[in-house]
Design a protein around this motif. Sequence first.
Motif, mmCIF file in Angstrom:
data_model
loop_
_atom_site.group_PDB
_atom_site.id
_atom_site.type_symbol
_atom_site.label_atom_id
_atom_site.label_comp_id
_atom_site.label_asym_id
_atom_site.label_seq_id
_atom_site.Cartn_x
_atom_site.Cartn_y
_atom_site.Cartn_z
ATOM 1 N N CYS A 1 -2.216 3.317 -2.466
ATOM 2 C CA CYS A 1 -3.656 3.079 -2.341
ATOM 3 C C CYS A 1 -3.880 1.614 -1.981
ATOM 4 O O CYS A 1 -3.279 0.725 -2.585
ATOM 5 C CB CYS A 1 -4.324 3.427 -3.667
ATOM 6 N N ARG A 2 -4.768 1.368 -1.020
ATOM 7 C CA ARG A 2 -5.018 -0.024 -0.607
ATOM 8 C C ARG A 2 -5.672 -0.828 -1.733
ATOM 9 O O ARG A 2 -5.388 -2.014 -1.885
ATOM 10 C CB ARG A 2 -5.882 -0.080 0.650
ATOM 11 N N ALA B 1 0.802 -1.234 0.000
ATOM 12 C CA ALA B 1 0.000 0.000 0.000
ATOM 13 C C ALA B 1 0.833 1.281 0.000
ATOM 14 O O ALA B 1 0.554 2.188 -0.798
ATOM 15 C CB ALA B 1 -0.980 -0.015 1.173
ATOM 16 N N ARG C 1 -5.241 -0.529 -4.964
ATOM 17 C CA ARG C 1 -4.189 -0.935 -5.914
ATOM 18 C C ARG C 1 -3.271 -1.968 -5.280
ATOM 19 O O ARG C 1 -2.783 -2.876 -5.945
ATOM 20 C CB ARG C 1 -3.405 0.280 -6.388
#
Length: 171
Positions: free
Chosen positions: A31-32, A26, A34
Motif C-alpha cells: 500500500c502506498r 510500496a 503504508r
Amino acid sequence: MAYHTVADDKLQLYLAHRPALVDYAAPIVGCRARAEDVVQEAWLRFSGQALEADIRHPASYLYRIVRNLALDHTRRTATEKTQPGSEEILAELPASTASPEHTVSQQNELSAISRALEELPLRTRTAFEMHRLGGYTLQHVATHLDISVSLVHQLVRDALRHCMERLEDDL
C-alpha cells in the motif's frame, strides 16, 4: 555566507530519493500509504544517525533502512492476520490469577486434606505422601516401607478415599 552541514546533505539525499523510496517500499508493504509511513520512519532513523558516523554509501544505507522497516511491517501485519480478532479474544480470556473466592475455596480444600492426612495411620500417610505428593513409584515406596507393592497400592487408595470423604464432609 551560508554553512553547509552533514545534516543538510542527509536532507538533500532524502528529498532527492523520497519518491523512489516510496515506490521501493510500496510493493513490499502492499500500500502506498503504508509505504509513505515506512519511508518517513526511515528518514527519522537515518537523520538520527550520529553526524560523525562514517556511512560510505548513504543512499544505499537509506534504501536498506526502508527495506528492513518494510519487511518488519509486513511480518507484523502477517502475524496480526493469522489471529483475526485477537484483541477481542484476549479481552475475553479469564484472568490468569484466581478470584478471591476461588483462592479461599482452594485454601479450605487444602486445610481439609491436611486434616484428613493427619487422621491417617503413619504408614498410610507416608505411602500416600511419597507416591502422590513426592512422585515416587509404588515400587520405591514399597522398598522404603519394607512392604509389598500391592499393599502400597491399597494404602494409597485408602488414603485417597479418606481424603475425598473428608472433602465432601467439609464442603
